[in-house]
Design a protein around this motif. Structure first.
Motif, PDB file in Angstrom:
ATOM      1  N   UNK A 190      27.235  17.057   8.927  1.00 51.01           N
ATOM      2  CA  UNK A 190      26.408  16.043   8.162  1.00 51.01           C
ATOM      3  C   UNK A 190      25.012  16.055   8.830  1.00 51.01           C
ATOM      4  N   UNK A 191      23.837  15.730   8.312  1.00 51.47           N
ATOM      5  CA  UNK A 191      22.606  15.733   8.744  1.00 51.47           C
ATOM      6  C   UNK A 191      22.550  14.340   9.698  1.00 51.47           C
ATOM      7  N   UNK A 192      21.834  14.431  10.764  1.00 48.65           N
ATOM      8  CA  UNK A 192      21.932  13.209  11.564  1.00 48.65           C
ATOM      9  C   UNK A 192      20.976  12.047  11.007  1.00 48.65           C
ATOM     10  N   UNK A 193      21.268  10.751  11.147  1.00 43.45           N
ATOM     11  CA  UNK A 193      20.480   9.896  10.502  1.00 43.45           C
ATOM     12  C   UNK A 193      19.348   9.684  11.189  1.00 43.45           C
ATOM     13  N   UNK A 194      18.023   9.372  10.450  1.00 44.01           N
ATOM     14  CA  UNK A 194      16.810   9.315  11.157  1.00 44.01           C
ATOM     15  C   UNK A 194      16.632   8.346  12.200  1.00 44.01           C
ATOM     16  N   UNK A 195      16.059   8.551  13.269  1.00 42.14           N
ATOM     17  CA  UNK A 195      15.905   7.892  14.352  1.00 42.14           C
ATOM     18  C   UNK A 195      15.037   6.745  14.105  1.00 42.14           C
ATOM     19  N   UNK A 196      15.156   5.509  14.981  1.00 38.29           N
ATOM     20  CA  UNK A 196      14.499   4.409  14.598  1.00 38.29           C
ATOM     21  C   UNK A 196      12.857   4.722  14.624  1.00 38.29           C
ATOM     22  N   UNK A 197      12.601   5.540  15.252  1.00 38.09           N
ATOM     23  CA  UNK A 197      10.945   5.908  15.296  1.00 38.09           C
ATOM     24  C   UNK A 197      10.595   6.700  14.320  1.00 38.09           C
ATOM     25  N   UNK A 198      11.583   7.262  13.536  1.00 36.66           N
ATOM     26  CA  UNK A 198      11.287   8.108  12.420  1.00 36.66           C
ATOM     27  C   UNK A 198      11.216   7.318  11.169  1.00 36.66           C
ATOM     28  N   UNK A 199      11.927   6.169  11.258  1.00 33.63           N
ATOM     29  CA  UNK A 199      12.089   5.216  10.017  1.00 33.63           C
ATOM     30  C   UNK A 199      10.438   4.740   9.820  1.00 33.63           C
ATOM     31  N   UNK A 200      10.092   4.241   8.733  1.00 35.79           N
ATOM     32  CA  UNK A 200       9.008   3.733   8.633  1.00 35.79           C
ATOM     33  C   UNK A 200       9.294   1.971   9.090  1.00 35.79           C
ATOM     34  N   UNK A 201       8.274   1.390   9.619  1.00 38.21           N
ATOM     35  CA  UNK A 201       8.377   0.245   9.981  1.00 38.21           C
ATOM     36  C   UNK A 201       8.034  -0.803   8.831  1.00 38.21           C
ATOM     37  N   UNK A 202       9.014  -1.621   8.530  1.00 38.95           N
ATOM     38  CA  UNK A 202       9.054  -2.319   7.096  1.00 38.95           C
ATOM     39  C   UNK A 202       8.011  -3.482   7.215  1.00 38.95           C
ATOM     40  N   UNK A 203       7.834  -3.943   8.532  1.00 38.61           N
ATOM     41  CA  UNK A 203       6.736  -5.136   8.720  1.00 38.61           C
ATOM     42  C   UNK A 203       5.384  -4.360   8.618  1.00 38.61           C
ATOM     43  N   UNK A 204       5.084  -3.209   9.006  1.00 40.54           N
ATOM     44  CA  UNK A 204       4.014  -2.446   8.810  1.00 40.54           C
ATOM     45  C   UNK A 204       3.783  -2.147   7.304  1.00 40.54           C
ATOM     46  N   UNK A 205       4.707  -1.733   6.641  1.00 41.15           N
ATOM     47  CA  UNK A 205       4.552  -1.560   5.032  1.00 41.15           C
ATOM     48  C   UNK A 205       4.194  -2.790   4.406  1.00 41.15           C
ATOM     49  N   UNK A 206       4.857  -3.963   4.699  1.00 44.06           N
ATOM     50  CA  UNK A 206       4.614  -5.307   4.127  1.00 44.06           C
ATOM     51  C   UNK A 206       3.091  -5.564   4.417  1.00 44.06           C
ATOM     52  N   UNK A 207       2.850  -5.351   5.770  1.00 44.28           N
ATOM     53  CA  UNK A 207       1.246  -5.695   6.053  1.00 44.28           C
ATOM     54  C   UNK A 207       0.175  -4.852   5.255  1.00 44.28           C
ATOM     55  N   UNK A 208       0.632  -3.662   4.936  1.00 43.42           N
ATOM     56  CA  UNK A 208      -0.313  -2.817   4.240  1.00 43.42           C
ATOM     57  C   UNK A 208      -0.205  -3.311   2.754  1.00 43.42           C
ATOM     58  N   UNK A 209       0.949  -3.724   2.280  1.00 42.56           N
ATOM     59  CA  UNK A 209       0.971  -4.364   0.979  1.00 42.56           C
ATOM     60  C   UNK A 209       0.058  -5.493   0.784  1.00 42.56           C
ATOM     61  N   UNK A 210       0.261  -6.262   1.739  1.00 47.55           N
ATOM     62  CA  UNK A 210      -0.642  -7.718   1.535  1.00 47.55           C
ATOM     63  C   UNK A 210      -2.098  -7.252   1.708  1.00 47.55           C
ATOM     64  N   UNK A 211      -2.418  -6.176   2.644  1.00 46.40           N
ATOM     65  CA  UNK A 211      -3.914  -5.829   2.491  1.00 46.40           C
ATOM     66  C   UNK A 211      -4.243  -5.299   1.174  1.00 46.40           C
ATOM     67  N   UNK A 212      -3.562  -4.489   0.769  1.00 44.12           N
ATOM     68  CA  UNK A 212      -3.887  -3.910  -0.628  1.00 44.12           C
ATOM     69  C   UNK A 212      -4.111  -4.930  -1.860  1.00 44.12           C
ATOM     70  N   UNK A 213      -3.249  -6.259  -1.772  1.00 44.67           N
ATOM     71  CA  UNK A 213      -3.145  -7.095  -2.803  1.00 44.67           C
ATOM     72  C   UNK A 213      -4.484  -8.250  -2.578  1.00 44.67           C
ATOM     73  N   UNK A 214      -5.183  -8.138  -1.761  1.00 40.78           N
ATOM     74  CA  UNK A 214      -5.992  -9.087  -1.500  1.00 40.78           C
ATOM     75  C   UNK A 214      -7.057  -9.245  -2.695  1.00 40.78           C
ATOM     76  N   UNK A 215      -7.527  -8.264  -3.225  1.00 44.68           N
ATOM     77  CA  UNK A 215      -8.429  -8.261  -4.404  1.00 44.68           C
ATOM     78  C   UNK A 215      -7.738  -8.595  -5.569  1.00 44.68           C
TER      79      UNK A 215
END
Length: 272
Positions: free
Chosen positions: A1-26
């Motif tokens: 079985x392939x190993x689960x992605x490490x915590x560092x490899x997973x995208x940071x959800x808070x960072x993704x939400x922050x990017x979405x918040x920045x994109x939606x200002x307009x």
């Protein structure tokens, strides 16, 4: 079985939400006043203010919500409501062709993604590089846009009910928002021929059938894009086919005889 992605490899959800918040200002700058205009119009049409959040949660389709006020207060039948909704939101059929819905993994999240697929969410997400887009960012973008609209419509309904405000002229915020989103989409992926084709389809539909302009324009635009894609595919395939043909029929070197695969082999009857 392939190993689960490490915590560092997973995208940071808070960072993704922050990017979405920045994109939606307009989008928020357009949704808040436009939602407020909808809320004021709803309150001045005789409906209770709490209908604004109900409409914004269950319908969540800006232009259709404005029309729904007249349909509800005018006592229109369900058949006419269904037909009106179909034609007004017909463009969403085309949005689904390129919207990154599959980035969302959960079934519930995908259902919400379909419900919250607005013009603005599509313009923000469909033009971004798909390889770097995550389900968290897609959902966060749609949720934040929805909250902008819900906040604006509820605030407008409350103010309209208490202060008797007038919504005349505020509807232009939707047109201005679409113009800004179009400019941003073109800057992200400059494609002048596609832009000119879209403008030509819109102008032609406006002349031929102003009452059904949106449906006809989008249909014509999709047909042109399909034809353009097919023509481009055929042109790319033609050089490859021509090259294979030349290879298969190329003259053989002296002392050899041609074969069907384009190569050559020495004559068996030649001794020297």
């Amino acid at each position: 079985m392939p190993a689960a992605p490490s915590a560092a490899a997973r995208p940071d959800r808070r960072h993704e939400v922050a990017l979405a918040a920045r994109d939606t200002v307009g989008v928020g700058m357009g949704y808040l006043p436009l939602g407020a205009a909808f809320g004021v119009l709803l309150a001045t049409s005789g409906l209770a203010w709490w209908w604004a959040p109900v409409f914004s949660v269950l319908i969540y389709a800006g232009s259709m919500e404005f029309l729904a006020i007249g349909l509800v207060t005018g006592g229109v039948g369900l058949a006419q409501v269904a037909a009106t909704t179909f034609f007004v939101n017909f463009r969403h059929v085309f949005y689904g062709l390129s919207f990154p819905l599959l980035k969302i993994r959960s079934a519930l999240g995908r259902l919400y993604g379909v419900h919250a697929l607005t013009d603005e969410a599509y313009a923000l997400l469909a033009t971004k590089p798909q390889q770097g887009l995550t389900g968290t960012r897609v959902l966060a973008t749609q949720v934040i846009c929805h909250l902008y609209w819900l906040t604006g419509s509820t605030a407008g309904a409350l103010l309209g009910a208490r202060l008797g405000l007038d919504a005349e002229g505020l509807g232009f915020a939707l047109t201005a928002l679409f113009v800004v989103l179009t400019i941003d989409a073109f800057r992200a992926a400059p494609d002048l021929p596609t832009l000119l084709v879209a403008l030509a389809c819109a102008a032609l539909a406006l002349v031929v059938a102003p009452g059904s302009m949106l449906v006809i324009a989008l249909t014509a635009f999709v047909l042109v894009l399909i034809a353009r894609f097919a023509l481009g595919t055929r042109r790319r395939a033609a050089p490859a086919a021509t090259g294979e043909h030349h290879l298969a029929t190329a003259p053989a070197e002296p002392g050899t005889r041609p074969v069907r695969d384009g190569g050559a082999r020495p004559r068996e009857d030649q001794d020297a």
